[in-house]
Design a protein around this motif. Sequence first.
Motif: not given
Length: 424
Positions: A105, A186, A47, A78, A19, A15-16
């Motif tokens: 997020a 994601y 964001f 996301k 991002d 996920s990070s």
Amino acid sequence: MKRGFYTIMAAQFFSSLADNALLVIAIALLIELHAPAYLTPMLKFVFVLFYVILAPFVGAFADSMAKGRVMFISNSIKIAGCSLLFLASHQYFALAAYAVVGLGAAAYSPAKYGILTELLPPEKLVIANGWIEGLTVASIVLGTVLGGLLITPAISSIFLEFDFPFINTGVDTIPEAGILLIAVFYSTAAIFNLYIPNTGVDHRILKKNPVFLVHEFAHCMKLLWTDKLGQISLAVTTLFWGAGATLQFIVLKWADAALGYPLNKAAQLQGVVAVGIAIGAVVAARLVSLRQSVKVIPLGIAMGIVVMAMILARDLWIAIVLLMLIGGLAGFFVVPMNALLQHRGHILMGAGHSIAVQNFNENLSILTMLAVYAVLVSFDVHVYTVIILFGLFVAVIMALIRQWHLHNQSIEDSLHLIGVHKGH
């Protein structure tokens, strides 16, 4: 560590990773749409906007059901944001689409950190934070590098030339190809979310009245800011995240001014800072106990001073050493303070509520500092002047926080509160 911890780590990594890669690609999209320079930091602004707006509600949402389910829903939001960004044909549409990713997020964060306090005992929190932050920073490194690679013509052309037989994918530009790949990451994170174990913590049915939720959030905010340890750790992490978000964009502009680097190469220098944070985080996890966490505050002052030395760097390797040192100092002082904040928050209130309060303050700091930076950019203030102002601000505020803690200790020793269990 329990097996479920490693599933959480895997979900957080993907996920990070997405991002951070998406931020670089979104910047490239704005450039393609001929957006003015001051809109670039506004990407991060929109964001984090939902972190602040929804702070009274996301903590309650995170505490209302199993954290793995919350994280799955958040990653799905996301993915929806990625879909909107893929369709963006105007700079403000792109900002709005990126804000949807931020919404996901904002809902994700309280669950991501809150589950640690449900799964692990207090004495494991610094180690867990060291691993989580280290892995998060590894994903930042790989994400920024990946984002930079995806906007490099030699790499992106491979994705643009690929097509499914008899199917028109509609992928015609470099940012579109990158956004499509980010959606896959994601989706991978969402799959891992499904395998996060239920910790067995009872999740009470929440009152749905928004007035009650805002009042409860305000109460939780007051609890943390009046707690002698909570207020110090919250002040440090609030400054750190505001400064860290601003530094991301300062590095991009500085790399252009000092080294003549375009966006794809400058993004990789962001990764150098992240490597330093990862090293600092891992070292802190090994050397600093929860009880010793407040002793790392002076390193924040040192970080502000080292940031100002960036204006002297003209050579790539000197720049790398400086950026890694800045990251190392940041990682070493923020991990223990983050663990202390989680611990005090868990004692004083639910884990989700605690992280939501933390997110509100940290992201309000991000919004404020990015807004100031955007104004400076709009007035064409030279990046070296911005760096000096930024470094001085960080060093002075950290020095004031240190004096605040020493003043608290002179009145009453609060360190005995570290390590107590909830209900004691």
